[in-house]
Design a protein around this motif. Structure first.
Motif, PDB file in Angstrom:
ATOM      1  N   GLU A 138      18.074 -11.718  -3.470  1.00  0.00           N
ATOM      2  CA  GLU A 138      17.089 -10.635  -3.548  1.00  0.00           C
ATOM      3  C   GLU A 138      15.970 -10.946  -2.559  1.00  0.00           C
ATOM      4  N   LEU A 139      15.899 -10.177  -1.496  1.00  0.00           N
ATOM      5  CA  LEU A 139      14.917 -10.435  -0.444  1.00  0.00           C
ATOM      6  C   LEU A 139      13.599  -9.743  -0.749  1.00  0.00           C
ATOM      7  N   PRO A 140      12.464 -10.410  -0.461  1.00  0.00           N
ATOM      8  CA  PRO A 140      11.165  -9.751  -0.635  1.00  0.00           C
ATOM      9  C   PRO A 140      10.990  -8.638   0.391  1.00  0.00           C
ATOM     10  N   GLU A 141      10.163  -7.692   0.053  1.00  0.00           N
ATOM     11  CA  GLU A 141       9.889  -6.597   0.975  1.00  0.00           C
ATOM     12  C   GLU A 141       8.777  -7.021   1.938  1.00  0.00           C
ATOM     13  N   LEU A 142       9.172  -7.369   3.166  1.00  0.00           N
ATOM     14  CA  LEU A 142       8.223  -7.833   4.167  1.00  0.00           C
ATOM     15  C   LEU A 142       7.611  -6.646   4.907  1.00  0.00           C
ATOM     16  N   PRO A 143       6.426  -6.821   5.485  1.00  0.00           N
ATOM     17  CA  PRO A 143       5.787  -5.702   6.194  1.00  0.00           C
ATOM     18  C   PRO A 143       6.525  -5.350   7.476  1.00  0.00           C
ATOM     19  N   ASP A 144       6.271  -4.140   7.927  1.00  0.00           N
ATOM     20  CA  ASP A 144       6.847  -3.684   9.191  1.00  0.00           C
ATOM     21  C   ASP A 144       5.945  -4.155  10.319  1.00  0.00           C
ATOM     22  N   GLY A 145       6.241  -5.284  10.929  1.00  0.00           N
ATOM     23  CA  GLY A 145       5.392  -5.834  11.980  1.00  0.00           C
ATOM     24  C   GLY A 145       4.712  -7.109  11.516  1.00  0.00           C
ATOM     25  N   PHE A 146       4.095  -7.814  12.476  1.00  0.00           N
ATOM     26  CA  PHE A 146       3.482  -9.109  12.148  1.00  0.00           C
ATOM     27  C   PHE A 146       2.081  -9.252  12.744  1.00  0.00           C
ATOM     28  N   ALA A 147       1.461  -8.150  13.129  1.00  0.00           N
ATOM     29  CA  ALA A 147       0.083  -8.196  13.624  1.00  0.00           C
ATOM     30  C   ALA A 147      -0.836  -8.727  12.532  1.00  0.00           C
ATOM     31  N   ALA A 148      -1.979  -9.255  12.938  1.00  0.00           N
ATOM     32  CA  ALA A 148      -2.899  -9.886  11.982  1.00  0.00           C
ATOM     33  C   ALA A 148      -3.331  -8.911  10.888  1.00  0.00           C
ATOM     34  N   ASP A 149      -3.705  -7.683  11.251  1.00  0.00           N
ATOM     35  CA  ASP A 149      -4.151  -6.708  10.258  1.00  0.00           C
ATOM     36  C   ASP A 149      -3.022  -6.335   9.304  1.00  0.00           C
ATOM     37  N   THR A 150      -1.824  -6.129   9.849  1.00  0.00           N
ATOM     38  CA  THR A 150      -0.662  -5.785   9.018  1.00  0.00           C
ATOM     39  C   THR A 150      -0.362  -6.903   8.040  1.00  0.00           C
ATOM     40  N   THR A 151      -0.393  -8.141   8.524  1.00  0.00           N
ATOM     41  CA  THR A 151      -0.131  -9.302   7.672  1.00  0.00           C
ATOM     42  C   THR A 151      -1.194  -9.436   6.596  1.00  0.00           C
ATOM     43  N   ALA A 152      -2.453  -9.211   6.964  1.00  0.00           N
ATOM     44  CA  ALA A 152      -3.546  -9.324   6.000  1.00  0.00           C
ATOM     45  C   ALA A 152      -3.385  -8.308   4.872  1.00  0.00           C
ATOM     46  N   ARG A 153      -3.025  -7.080   5.206  1.00  0.00           N
ATOM     47  CA  ARG A 153      -2.847  -6.066   4.161  1.00  0.00           C
ATOM     48  C   ARG A 153      -1.669  -6.427   3.248  1.00  0.00           C
ATOM     49  N   TYR A 154      -0.626  -6.981   3.815  1.00  0.00           N
ATOM     50  CA  TYR A 154       0.528  -7.416   3.012  1.00  0.00           C
ATOM     51  C   TYR A 154       0.117  -8.538   2.065  1.00  0.00           C
ATOM     52  N   ILE A 155      -0.634  -9.506   2.574  1.00  0.00           N
ATOM     53  CA  ILE A 155      -1.093 -10.614   1.730  1.00  0.00           C
ATOM     54  C   ILE A 155      -1.974 -10.091   0.601  1.00  0.00           C
ATOM     55  N   GLU A 156      -2.841  -9.143   0.901  1.00  0.00           N
ATOM     56  CA  GLU A 156      -3.702  -8.560  -0.136  1.00  0.00           C
ATOM     57  C   GLU A 156      -2.871  -7.890  -1.227  1.00  0.00           C
ATOM     58  N   SER A 157      -1.776  -7.234  -0.837  1.00  0.00           N
ATOM     59  CA  SER A 157      -0.934  -6.571  -1.845  1.00  0.00           C
ATOM     60  C   SER A 157      -0.256  -7.598  -2.746  1.00  0.00           C
ATOM     61  N   LEU A 158       0.090  -8.752  -2.201  1.00  0.00           N
ATOM     62  CA  LEU A 158       0.686  -9.815  -3.005  1.00  0.00           C
ATOM     63  C   LEU A 158      -0.358 -10.460  -3.914  1.00  0.00           C
TER      64      LEU A 158
END
Length: 311
Positions: free
Chosen positions: A266-286
């Motif tokens: 079961e793979l986690p749902e990773l963000p679309d892209g790896f830019a700093a802002d995109t990654t930060a929003r993904y981390i906040e959701s976790l």
């Protein structure tokens, strides 16, 4: 002994080069970091070691010499997890800040150190910045971050300016150098009796796993050795890597764990892209619980927490 004499020993090619002793390596790195050599000599040293590769005694000398040039940082009473972060993201989101935040949420003092910028990758500094987390400029600000329940990030140019300059040689000659290996081994925390630090030492190539394993035993280190995600000290969210835990240089069988072959079912749902802002929003959701924490990172958090207090 001048650095040219050392270059003569290590610069005879892969088959002709000989290793330096720990004290010779300490003297060589002390001269390099102390600005006592020319740029040409630094370049020759970097290229020679790139071809030959670092051995255990050389890493011992290099690390000890580098620590002498670091800003000393006092430990937290309950210990510190040190995350050397030097590769950044090239294809996947850089989740080192997520690991740091999860540890801090569970009461662990965390020090992350690394460069601010990399022209080819997204650095941990950039994700910290996108998350609105402060950057420590001195030991007092590191302590303030821990007291506030946050991980502390310190730029390597603040923590160890001469090492930062050696790392930047890469952008001139196009190759990594011993400074990059030393940076991943660097634990600048000054501990007292009864206080432990655990550094996460990561590798990307099997040959480095062997040499780093030997160094951690030689140095009687407390560390988690693992294959990193694109060279970052965080478990790949798509698979469970091997954890090798060392306590005082001895492999701890109870905390070490074998890898899970292949990708997770079961793979986690990773963000679309790896830019700093995109990654930060993904981390906040976790962090807010909107998405579950990837199992491999949860396992790494648990492993490090236990290792801090393990006998």
């Amino acid at each position: 002994m001048s650095i040219s004499a050392y270059i003569k020993v290590i610069g005879r090619g892969k088959d002709g080069a000989r290793p330096l002793t720990a004290e010779q390596s300490h003297d060589l790195m002390t001269q390099v970091l102390g600005g006592q050599v020319t740029d040409l000599e630094v370049g020759a040293f970097c290229l020679a070691m790139r071809i030959k590769g670092e051995e255990v005694n050389e890493l011992d000398g290099f690390v000890r010499a580098t620590l002498a040039h670091c800003l000393p940082l006092p430990a937290a009473p309950s210990g510190v997890v040190v995350l050397p972060s030097y590769n950044g993201a090239r294809k996947l989101p850089n989740l080192t800040p997520l690991l740091a935040l999860q540890l801090a949420r569970q009461g662990v003092a965390v020090l992350v150190h690394g460069p601010r910028h990399d022209p080819t990758r997204v650095t941990t500094f950039q994700v910290f910045e996108a998350l609105g987390l402060p950057i420590a400029q001195d030991a007092e600000q590191v302590q303030e971050a821990w007291q506030a329940g946050r991980p502390a990030f310190m730029d390597i140019a603040t923590l160890c300016p001469p090492l930062a300059r050696l790392l930047d040689v890469r952008w001139t000659i196009g190759l990594r150098n011993p400074g990059h290996t030393v940076a991943k081994l660097l634990d600048p925390i000054v501990t007292t009796d009864g206080v432990r630090t655990m550094r996460v030492v990561n590798h990307t190539h099997p040959e480095y796993a062997l040499s780093l394993n030997a160094y951690l035993k030689h140095a009687s280190a407390n560390a988690l050795l693992m294959r990193g995600t694109e060279g970052e000290p965080v478990a790949d969210p798509r698979r469970q890597p091997r954890f090798e835990v060392f306590i005082n240089g001895l492999r701890h069988e109870g905390l070490s764990r074998a890898p899970v072959d292949g990708v997770l079912t079961e793979l986690p749902e990773l963000p679309d892209g790896f830019a700093a802002d995109t990654t930060a929003r993904y981390i906040e959701s976790l962090m807010s619980g909107q998405q579950p924490l990837p199992a491999a990172i949860a396992a790494q958090v648990s492993c490090l927490r236990q290792a801090l207090t393990q006998n």
